[in-house]
Write a protein that holds these residues in place. Sequence first.
Motif, PDB file in Angstrom:
ATOM      1  N   ALA A  12       1.063  -1.136  -0.044  1.00 49.49           N
ATOM      2  CA  ALA A  12      -0.044  -0.040  -0.013  1.00 49.49           C
ATOM      3  C   ALA A  12       0.949   1.083  -0.097  1.00 49.49           C
ATOM      4  CB  ALA A  12      -0.882  -0.125   1.381  1.00 49.49           C
ATOM      5  N   GLU A  13       1.940   1.035   0.536  1.00 48.31           N
ATOM      6  CA  GLU A  13       2.765   2.462   0.851  1.00 48.31           C
ATOM      7  C   GLU A  13       3.484   2.476  -0.678  1.00 48.31           C
ATOM      8  OE1 GLU A  13       2.716  -0.174   2.735  1.00 48.31           O
ATOM      9  OE2 GLU A  13       2.355   0.803   4.650  1.00 48.31           O
ATOM     10  N   MET A  14       3.948   1.488  -1.348  1.00 49.61           N
ATOM     11  CA  MET A  14       4.580   1.968  -2.325  1.00 49.61           C
ATOM     12  C   MET A  14       3.621   2.261  -3.538  1.00 49.61           C
ATOM     13  SD  MET A  14       6.671  -1.726  -2.630  1.00 49.61           S
ATOM     14  CE  MET A  14       7.339  -1.504  -4.282  1.00 49.61           C
ATOM     15  N   CYS A  15       2.439   1.736  -3.442  1.00 53.92           N
ATOM     16  CA  CYS A  15       1.188   1.942  -4.389  1.00 53.92           C
ATOM     17  C   CYS A  15       0.978   3.691  -4.004  1.00 53.92           C
ATOM     18  CB  CYS A  15      -0.040   1.302  -4.015  1.00 53.92           C
ATOM     19  SG  CYS A  15       0.325  -0.636  -4.554  1.00 53.92           S
ATOM     20  N   ARG A  16       0.803   4.148  -3.054  1.00 56.87           N
ATOM     21  CA  ARG A  16       0.671   5.546  -2.865  1.00 56.87           C
ATOM     22  C   ARG A  16       1.658   6.418  -3.185  1.00 56.87           C
ATOM     23  NH1 ARG A  16      -3.327   7.250   0.618  1.00 56.87           N
ATOM     24  NH2 ARG A  16      -3.241   4.963   1.743  1.00 56.87           N
ATOM     25  N   ASP A  17       2.891   6.100  -3.160  1.00 61.70           N
ATOM     26  CA  ASP A  17       3.916   6.840  -3.674  1.00 61.70           C
ATOM     27  C   ASP A  17       4.159   6.887  -4.944  1.00 61.70           C
ATOM     28  OD1 ASP A  17       4.593   7.384  -0.789  1.00 61.70           O
ATOM     29  OD2 ASP A  17       6.168   5.691  -0.702  1.00 61.70           O
ATOM     30  N   LEU A  18       3.861   5.876  -5.905  1.00 61.13           N
ATOM     31  CA  LEU A  18       3.702   5.641  -7.147  1.00 61.13           C
ATOM     32  C   LEU A  18       2.734   5.768  -8.008  1.00 61.13           C
ATOM     33  CD1 LEU A  18       6.575   2.720  -7.267  1.00 61.13           C
ATOM     34  CD2 LEU A  18       7.046   5.053  -7.331  1.00 61.13           C
ATOM     35  N   ALA A  19       1.447   5.838  -7.395  1.00 61.17           N
ATOM     36  CA  ALA A  19       0.409   6.108  -8.074  1.00 61.17           C
ATOM     37  C   ALA A  19       0.521   7.477  -9.059  1.00 61.17           C
ATOM     38  CB  ALA A  19      -0.781   6.271  -7.260  1.00 61.17           C
ATOM     39  N   PRO A  20       0.951   8.217  -8.892  1.00 61.15           N
ATOM     40  CA  PRO A  20       1.060   9.525  -9.969  1.00 61.15           C
ATOM     41  C   PRO A  20       1.877   9.093 -11.147  1.00 61.15           C
ATOM     42  CG  PRO A  20       1.399  10.457  -7.743  1.00 61.15           C
ATOM     43  CD  PRO A  20       1.364   8.868  -7.643  1.00 61.15           C
ATOM     44  N   GLU A  21       2.806   8.223 -10.850  1.00 61.76           N
ATOM     45  CA  GLU A  21       3.738   7.845 -11.866  1.00 61.76           C
ATOM     46  C   GLU A  21       2.907   6.820 -12.925  1.00 61.76           C
ATOM     47  OE1 GLU A  21       6.900   8.588 -12.942  1.00 61.76           O
ATOM     48  OE2 GLU A  21       6.582  10.084 -11.152  1.00 61.76           O
ATOM     49  N   ILE A  22       1.949   6.012 -12.354  1.00 64.90           N
ATOM     50  CA  ILE A  22       1.270   5.115 -13.148  1.00 64.90           C
ATOM     51  C   ILE A  22       0.269   5.959 -13.852  1.00 64.90           C
ATOM     52  CG2 ILE A  22      -0.326   3.159 -13.090  1.00 64.90           C
ATOM     53  CD1 ILE A  22       2.621   2.938 -12.130  1.00 64.90           C
ATOM     54  N   GLU A  23      -0.352   6.882 -13.045  1.00 66.20           N
ATOM     55  CA  GLU A  23      -1.598   7.830 -13.957  1.00 66.20           C
ATOM     56  C   GLU A  23      -0.797   8.488 -15.236  1.00 66.20           C
ATOM     57  OE1 GLU A  23      -3.863  11.135 -15.054  1.00 66.20           O
ATOM     58  OE2 GLU A  23      -1.868  11.113 -13.976  1.00 66.20           O
ATOM     59  N   ARG A  24       0.305   8.880 -14.945  1.00 67.28           N
ATOM     60  CA  ARG A  24       1.211   9.494 -16.067  1.00 67.28           C
ATOM     61  C   ARG A  24       1.471   8.556 -17.182  1.00 67.28           C
ATOM     62  NH1 ARG A  24       6.431   9.286 -17.597  1.00 67.28           N
ATOM     63  NH2 ARG A  24       6.936   8.402 -15.620  1.00 67.28           N
ATOM     64  N   LEU A  25       1.837   7.103 -17.027  1.00 64.04           N
ATOM     65  CA  LEU A  25       2.065   6.255 -18.102  1.00 64.04           C
ATOM     66  C   LEU A  25       0.606   5.968 -18.671  1.00 64.04           C
ATOM     67  CD1 LEU A  25       4.709   4.126 -16.135  1.00 64.04           C
ATOM     68  CD2 LEU A  25       5.024   5.665 -18.117  1.00 64.04           C
ATOM     69  N   LEU A  26      -0.331   6.144 -18.183  1.00 59.83           N
ATOM     70  CA  LEU A  26      -1.704   5.726 -18.540  1.00 59.83           C
ATOM     71  C   LEU A  26      -1.950   6.655 -19.902  1.00 59.83           C
ATOM     72  CD1 LEU A  26      -4.089   5.076 -15.690  1.00 59.83           C
ATOM     73  CD2 LEU A  26      -3.176   3.280 -17.415  1.00 59.83           C
ATOM     74  N   LYS A  27      -1.350   7.751 -19.911  1.00 62.62           N
ATOM     75  CA  LYS A  27      -1.450   8.754 -21.171  1.00 62.62           C
ATOM     76  C   LYS A  27      -0.398   8.494 -21.728  1.00 62.62           C
ATOM     77  CE  LYS A  27      -3.591  12.131 -17.775  1.00 62.62           C
ATOM     78  NZ  LYS A  27      -3.471  13.306 -17.119  1.00 62.62           N
ATOM     79  N   ALA A  28       0.402   7.610 -22.074  1.00 63.72           N
ATOM     80  CA  ALA A  28       1.810   7.632 -22.889  1.00 63.72           C
ATOM     81  C   ALA A  28       1.133   6.977 -24.403  1.00 63.72           C
ATOM     82  CB  ALA A  28       2.621   6.386 -22.361  1.00 63.72           C
ATOM     83  N   SER A  29       1.966   7.406 -25.094  1.00 59.57           N
ATOM     84  CA  SER A  29       1.716   7.141 -26.573  1.00 59.57           C
ATOM     85  C   SER A  29       1.918   5.485 -26.649  1.00 59.57           C
ATOM     86  CB  SER A  29       2.295   8.011 -27.689  1.00 59.57           C
ATOM     87  OG  SER A  29       3.725   7.818 -27.351  1.00 59.57           O
ATOM     88  N   ASN A  30       2.659   4.904 -26.241  1.00 64.76           N
ATOM     89  CA  ASN A  30       3.255   3.573 -26.511  1.00 64.76           C
ATOM     90  C   ASN A  30       1.984   2.646 -25.814  1.00 64.76           C
ATOM     91  OD1 ASN A  30       4.339   1.143 -26.550  1.00 64.76           O
ATOM     92  ND2 ASN A  30       6.706   1.857 -26.218  1.00 64.76           N
ATOM     93  N   SER A  31       1.471   1.788 -26.902  1.00 63.32           N
ATOM     94  CA  SER A  31       0.323   0.852 -26.303  1.00 63.32           C
ATOM     95  C   SER A  31       1.103  -0.116 -25.307  1.00 63.32           C
ATOM     96  CB  SER A  31      -0.405   0.172 -27.525  1.00 63.32           C
ATOM     97  OG  SER A  31      -0.880   1.220 -28.239  1.00 63.32           O
TER      98      SER A  31
END
Length: 739
Positions: free
Chosen positions: A132-151
């Motif tokens: 849970a601690e790792m997910c909370r810290d890295l969630a913004p990075e995951i949200e950024r990668l959801l918008k990446a151009s690479n499928s």
Amino acid sequence: MAPSVCLQEMIRVIRSARTQGEERGVIQRECAAIRAQFRQADSGGRSHNLAKLLYVHMLGYPAHFGQMECVRMIASPRYSEKRIGYLGAMMLLDEKQDASLLITNSIKNDLSHSSQYIQSLALCTLACMGSAEMCRDLAPEIERLLKASNSYIKKKAALCAVHIVRKIPELGELFTPSAHSLLSDKNHGVLHGAVVLITELCERNPGNLDEFRKAVPELVQIMKGLVTSGYSPEHNVAGISDPFLQVRVLRLLRILGRNNDEASDAMNDLLAQVATNTDSSKTAGSAVLYETVLTIMDIKSESGLRVLAVNILGRFLLNNDRNIRYISMTSLQKIVQTDHTAVQRHRGTIVDCLKDQDASVKRRALELSLALVSAANIRSMMKELLRFLSTCPPELRSHATSGIFNAAERYAPSQRWHIDTILHVLITAGGDVRDETVPNLIQLISVASELHCYTVHKLYRALISDISQQSLVQVACWCIGEYGDLLLKGDCDEIEPMQVTEDDVLDVLETILQSHMSSPTSRGFALTAIMKLSTRITNNIESVVSIYGSFVCDLLDLLGETNTSSQANQNQVNTTSNSTSSSVQENLLDLLGGLEPTPGKGNILFYFNLFTGTMSVTCLCVFSAPNVTVYEKGGVNLKLQCDNQTETAITVTFTASNSTQSDITSFTLQAAVPKSVQLQMKAPSGDVIPAQVCPHFCRFSTQSAAQHLKMRVRLSYTSQGTLCQDMVQIDSFPSPAWN
């Protein structure tokens, strides 16, 4: 084995080990070499050693000492070392270990790496074991990668977001906008990840349903494209275009259409198209159709569409795959109450599944068959159920009999049919019926006055054929006791005539008393039936008395083995207390043909209570038998009685009673006789004598004549918390009752 062998050589040596001890020795030596090389600064063989350690872990041996090596390799700039390091982290680490926190910074750095493959390693590891601690810290990075151009990155980021939402549901709001936008991607992997993410967001937070119901038209178009698309080698599975994505989309549509008319209307046409155009000959097509059926049944679909769904399940029943037949009947069981008529069309196929060899399929078929019983088909369905009962596995008989009884009680077309059905069940599986079956059937018979003659004849015929089914024996004994006069008359218009004599009836009841298969309850029913018949039998009263006399011991055993026996409708015998008035005794003596007690000798009344529900009925068996009081002190009374005597043996029964206001506990009797006499002591009826309750029985058999026998008896009991012990000397014994 040399420490520097490669992974393939280590696997070969381990597999060639002949014993488990030899295998452990090989692994211990290799682990020691790996541990030593981990301590060295040289990193040339680090990935090689960690790969071997992971294989050791897969075999079930300890490999925790490689956790820190995983952390170091994840931080390495080399892709080959990162790959084995991340793999080791997913296998050796979990969120409960502190070492997992050490890789958080490495994962964050790798999520921003220029190589999509290194980004993929970090995403897979976070989705696999992120705390849970790792997910909370890295969630913004995951949200950024959801918008990446690479499928390639977006599909892995979507699945990583699913893990974060499961760990921290409140972070779902962060991914809601991105999840909706992913539905416009053409890549199947991205679409699959998006659908899974939206499903998770809706299930974790129902407040998101209104937001994602706006995406129903897009989901419908995606599904239509999959159904109507031509052959695509990349996504085709057994002739079905990407069945995995189809199943996921249908599952999401089911969630969005539940309890919503507008969303349901938007997907009705699509569901009809999928249901009619999907080939069910292969497992992939069956999976899509099954999800389609579940969606149709769960949303507010049209009636015609629901009938189509039931028909699909009906086709599944004809499938050779037992798993498909099982899930089909499971689904039909859920919808039979709401779409009973549609399911009824497949009744024949469902009944045929009762003959299936698989026990789980049989159970589902039985449950569904019982649910399909109605007033219109009760006769035909009951024939099939009774036929199944005769061959069904033992573990299903109890459920089958209970279901048949419930259906017969609810839909019986006539009382005779109802009685015949229950009797058929008792004859076939009388040992598997519930306890309430006997009193329920007795109640049913008692109210059907016009069927008394028919019922008693049918039960008598069943009884002389088989006395192993105890429920049948008990009902038959009750019926013979109540309506034995109708049985003896022999004329019954509704059944083939059968001449039955008084001796025939008494012989059957005596057989029940003697049979080792008869339970104490069944013996109680048989004894009660004989007692009732004594008022109707005039020519064989001696036989009645003889049977009672022969089974005095059975009565005593019955008192000792069970304090209650089930019975019902004992209308002709009055409830009595432990103290029986002399007038009742006289009436009973008259009942048995005018037997008079021997002058100067007491009468013993043997009692046993028969219970059904709240009714308590006492049956009294009267014998002229002498007894003497050998001990009377402190409210405890001990009487002695000689039951049987030969030239060399005598049976003695002690009867203890308690006239105090409290229970007598820990009551024991010990007897001593001269060395020339052999003594056999049988178990007493218990060690507790309730307050103001009689009797308590203890029986002895001795190999000696009464006139030469002397006995010393020691009593021990607890009264009002005080231990009492006493000794009684017996120098003479009364003559037995039968002399």
